[in-house]
Scaffold this motif. Structure first.
Motif, PDB file in Angstrom:
ATOM      1  N   GLN A 126       1.001  -1.237  -0.068  1.00  0.00           N
ATOM      2  CA  GLN A 126      -0.031   0.055   0.082  1.00  0.00           C
ATOM      3  C   GLN A 126       0.809   1.260  -0.084  1.00  0.00           C
ATOM      4  OE1 GLN A 126      -2.575  -0.169   3.309  1.00  0.00           O
ATOM      5  NE2 GLN A 126      -4.224  -1.269   2.058  1.00  0.00           N
ATOM      6  N   ALA A 127       0.315   2.314  -0.429  1.00  0.00           N
ATOM      7  CA  ALA A 127       1.040   3.551  -0.497  1.00  0.00           C
ATOM      8  C   ALA A 127       1.442   3.972   1.014  1.00  0.00           C
ATOM      9  CB  ALA A 127       0.182   4.733  -1.131  1.00  0.00           C
ATOM     10  N   GLY A 128       2.866   4.240   0.936  1.00  0.00           N
ATOM     11  CA  GLY A 128       3.084   4.706   2.242  1.00  0.00           C
ATOM     12  C   GLY A 128       3.908   3.508   2.868  1.00  0.00           C
ATOM     13  N   GLY A 129       3.897   2.303   2.305  1.00  0.00           N
ATOM     14  CA  GLY A 129       4.902   1.172   2.721  1.00  0.00           C
ATOM     15  C   GLY A 129       6.158   1.065   2.359  1.00  0.00           C
ATOM     16  N   SER A 130       6.855   0.193   2.772  1.00  0.00           N
ATOM     17  CA  SER A 130       8.102  -0.062   2.452  1.00  0.00           C
ATOM     18  C   SER A 130       8.233  -1.350   1.712  1.00  0.00           C
ATOM     19  CB  SER A 130       8.817  -0.020   3.723  1.00  0.00           C
ATOM     20  OG  SER A 130       8.801   1.131   4.275  1.00  0.00           O
ATOM     21  N   LEU A 131       9.384  -1.716   0.968  1.00  0.00           N
ATOM     22  CA  LEU A 131       9.759  -2.911   0.418  1.00  0.00           C
ATOM     23  C   LEU A 131      11.316  -2.799   0.627  1.00  0.00           C
ATOM     24  CD1 LEU A 131       7.544  -3.756  -2.451  1.00  0.00           C
ATOM     25  CD2 LEU A 131       7.541  -5.004  -0.653  1.00  0.00           C
ATOM     26  N   ARG A 132      11.857  -4.028   0.191  1.00  0.00           N
ATOM     27  CA  ARG A 132      13.446  -3.966   0.262  1.00  0.00           C
ATOM     28  C   ARG A 132      13.565  -5.163  -1.060  1.00  0.00           C
ATOM     29  NH1 ARG A 132      18.034  -6.920   3.830  1.00  0.00           N
ATOM     30  NH2 ARG A 132      19.517  -5.497   3.778  1.00  0.00           N
ATOM     31  N   LEU A 133      14.349  -4.334  -1.927  1.00  0.00           N
ATOM     32  CA  LEU A 133      14.960  -5.435  -3.103  1.00  0.00           C
ATOM     33  C   LEU A 133      16.231  -5.904  -2.752  1.00  0.00           C
ATOM     34  CD1 LEU A 133      13.309  -3.449  -6.110  1.00  0.00           C
ATOM     35  CD2 LEU A 133      12.223  -5.079  -4.646  1.00  0.00           C
ATOM     36  N   SER A 134      16.418  -6.994  -3.174  1.00  0.00           N
ATOM     37  CA  SER A 134      17.855  -7.510  -3.298  1.00  0.00           C
ATOM     38  C   SER A 134      18.250  -8.116  -4.583  1.00  0.00           C
ATOM     39  CB  SER A 134      17.871  -8.763  -2.247  1.00  0.00           C
ATOM     40  OG  SER A 134      17.683  -8.339  -0.942  1.00  0.00           O
ATOM     41  N   CYS A 135      19.689  -7.956  -4.953  1.00  0.00           N
ATOM     42  CA  CYS A 135      20.035  -8.511  -6.217  1.00  0.00           C
ATOM     43  C   CYS A 135      21.378  -9.261  -5.760  1.00  0.00           C
ATOM     44  CB  CYS A 135      20.246  -7.202  -7.137  1.00  0.00           C
ATOM     45  SG  CYS A 135      20.963  -7.831  -8.479  1.00  0.00           S
ATOM     46  N   ALA A 136      21.293 -10.326  -6.063  1.00  0.00           N
ATOM     47  CA  ALA A 136      22.514 -11.354  -5.756  1.00  0.00           C
ATOM     48  C   ALA A 136      23.178 -11.485  -6.960  1.00  0.00           C
ATOM     49  CB  ALA A 136      22.184 -12.651  -5.282  1.00  0.00           C
ATOM     50  N   ALA A 137      24.554 -11.245  -7.019  1.00  0.00           N
ATOM     51  CA  ALA A 137      25.396 -11.397  -8.242  1.00  0.00           C
ATOM     52  C   ALA A 137      26.238 -12.416  -8.183  1.00  0.00           C
ATOM     53  CB  ALA A 137      26.329 -10.088  -8.415  1.00  0.00           C
ATOM     54  N   SER A 138      26.798 -13.228  -9.452  1.00  0.00           N
ATOM     55  CA  SER A 138      27.591 -14.203  -9.186  1.00  0.00           C
ATOM     56  C   SER A 138      28.476 -14.329 -10.449  1.00  0.00           C
ATOM     57  CB  SER A 138      26.925 -15.603  -8.958  1.00  0.00           C
ATOM     58  OG  SER A 138      26.291 -15.847 -10.213  1.00  0.00           O
ATOM     59  N   GLY A 139      29.630 -14.831 -10.363  1.00  0.00           N
ATOM     60  CA  GLY A 139      30.317 -14.922 -11.594  1.00  0.00           C
ATOM     61  C   GLY A 139      31.653 -14.050 -11.871  1.00  0.00           C
ATOM     62  N   ARG A 140      31.495 -12.967 -11.277  1.00  0.00           N
ATOM     63  CA  ARG A 140      32.862 -12.201 -11.510  1.00  0.00           C
ATOM     64  C   ARG A 140      32.990 -11.277 -10.056  1.00  0.00           C
ATOM     65  NH1 ARG A 140      35.178 -11.488 -16.527  1.00  0.00           N
ATOM     66  NH2 ARG A 140      34.033 -12.589 -18.161  1.00  0.00           N
ATOM     67  N   THR A 141      34.030 -10.315 -10.183  1.00  0.00           N
ATOM     68  CA  THR A 141      34.396  -9.773  -8.900  1.00  0.00           C
ATOM     69  C   THR A 141      33.289  -8.569  -8.781  1.00  0.00           C
ATOM     70  OG1 THR A 141      36.594 -10.450  -9.398  1.00  0.00           O
ATOM     71  CG2 THR A 141      36.202  -8.522  -7.658  1.00  0.00           C
ATOM     72  N   PHE A 142      32.197  -9.069  -7.821  1.00  0.00           N
ATOM     73  CA  PHE A 142      31.228  -7.994  -7.388  1.00  0.00           C
ATOM     74  C   PHE A 142      31.857  -6.743  -6.945  1.00  0.00           C
ATOM     75  CE2 PHE A 142      27.089  -6.562  -6.392  1.00  0.00           C
ATOM     76  CZ  PHE A 142      26.949  -6.222  -5.325  1.00  0.00           C
ATOM     77  N   SER A 143      32.819  -6.692  -6.358  1.00  0.00           N
ATOM     78  CA  SER A 143      33.486  -5.287  -5.764  1.00  0.00           C
ATOM     79  C   SER A 143      33.909  -4.401  -6.825  1.00  0.00           C
ATOM     80  CB  SER A 143      34.370  -5.734  -4.642  1.00  0.00           C
ATOM     81  OG  SER A 143      35.634  -6.452  -5.049  1.00  0.00           O
ATOM     82  N   SER A 144      34.248  -5.043  -8.025  1.00  0.00           N
ATOM     83  CA  SER A 144      34.725  -4.248  -9.080  1.00  0.00           C
ATOM     84  C   SER A 144      33.710  -3.479 -10.068  1.00  0.00           C
ATOM     85  CB  SER A 144      35.707  -4.890 -10.208  1.00  0.00           C
ATOM     86  OG  SER A 144      36.694  -5.318  -9.414  1.00  0.00           O
ATOM     87  N   TYR A 145      32.299  -3.811  -9.569  1.00  0.00           N
ATOM     88  CA  TYR A 145      31.476  -3.392 -10.154  1.00  0.00           C
ATOM     89  C   TYR A 145      30.255  -2.263  -9.818  1.00  0.00           C
ATOM     90  CZ  TYR A 145      31.907  -6.804 -13.801  1.00  0.00           C
ATOM     91  OH  TYR A 145      32.685  -7.431 -14.691  1.00  0.00           O
ATOM     92  N   THR A 146      30.061  -1.154 -10.556  1.00  0.00           N
ATOM     93  CA  THR A 146      28.986  -0.211 -10.202  1.00  0.00           C
ATOM     94  C   THR A 146      27.687  -0.938 -10.382  1.00  0.00           C
ATOM     95  OG1 THR A 146      30.119   1.658 -10.936  1.00  0.00           O
ATOM     96  CG2 THR A 146      27.783   1.841 -10.927  1.00  0.00           C
ATOM     97  N   MET A 147      26.923  -0.871  -9.331  1.00  0.00           N
ATOM     98  CA  MET A 147      25.635  -1.467  -9.524  1.00  0.00           C
ATOM     99  C   MET A 147      24.408  -0.252  -9.473  1.00  0.00           C
ATOM    100  SD  MET A 147      26.377  -4.599  -9.619  1.00  0.00           S
ATOM    101  CE  MET A 147      24.704  -5.086  -9.120  1.00  0.00           C
ATOM    102  N   GLY A 148      23.342  -0.616  -9.979  1.00  0.00           N
ATOM    103  CA  GLY A 148      22.271   0.340 -10.270  1.00  0.00           C
ATOM    104  C   GLY A 148      21.141  -0.345 -10.055  1.00  0.00           C
ATOM    105  N   TRP A 149      20.082   0.207  -9.789  1.00  0.00           N
ATOM    106  CA  TRP A 149      18.673  -0.264  -9.959  1.00  0.00           C
ATOM    107  C   TRP A 149      17.716   0.783 -10.866  1.00  0.00           C
ATOM    108  CZ3 TRP A 149      16.687  -4.402  -7.750  1.00  0.00           C
ATOM    109  CH2 TRP A 149      17.152  -5.312  -6.822  1.00  0.00           C
ATOM    110  N   PHE A 150      17.393   0.012 -12.163  1.00  0.00           N
ATOM    111  CA  PHE A 150      16.395   0.936 -13.125  1.00  0.00           C
ATOM    112  C   PHE A 150      15.061   0.273 -12.737  1.00  0.00           C
ATOM    113  CE2 PHE A 150      19.618   2.423 -16.158  1.00  0.00           C
ATOM    114  CZ  PHE A 150      20.721   1.878 -15.598  1.00  0.00           C
TER     115      PHE A 150
END
Length: 120
Positions: free
Chosen positions: A12-36
């Motif tokens: 509902q409007a006013g509520g909250s959600l938390r999205l997660s995005c798990a990465a695999s395959g390469r060095t995650f710490s070298s990547y800029t991450m974005g949400w579109f």
């Protein structure tokens, strides 16, 4: 890099959600991450991004003060905490990654998208 997004849903409007995005395959710490997001009939837009070190963040104006991006490099995961949600936040949300990018983000890798629906 393979990206797996999760956490979408109906709230509902006013509520909250938390999205997660798990990465695999390469060095995650070298990547800029974005949400579109892409709402029906609209172009995909960059909502927020965090650089590979976690030191720089970007938020589109419409979500400033409501959304927070974070990352846990040890878990290769990026999060999007969405608070005070509005019906206009309804969209499919995609996480994306680009190697050491900032300024202009053109992701090399995309997650599958997760639907966020905010009811009024």
């Amino acid at each position: 890099v393979q990206l797996q997004a999760s956490g979408g849903g109906l709230v509902q409007a006013g509520g909250s959600l938390r999205l997660s995005c798990a990465a695999s395959g390469r060095t995650f710490s070298s990547y800029t991450m974005g949400w579109f997001r892409q709402a029906p009939g609209k172009a995909r837009e960059l909502v927020t991004a965090m650089d590979w070190s976690g030191g720089r963040t970007y938020y589109t104006d419409s979500v400033k003060g409501r959304f927070v991006i974070s990352r846990d490099n040890a878990k290769s995961t990026v999060y999007l905490q969405m608070n005070s949600l509005k019906p206009e936040d309804t969209a499919v949300y995609y996480c994306a990654a680009e190697y050491r990018a900032w300024g202009t983000i053109n992701p090399n890798y995309w997650g599958q998208g997760t639907q966020v629906t905010v009811s009024s």
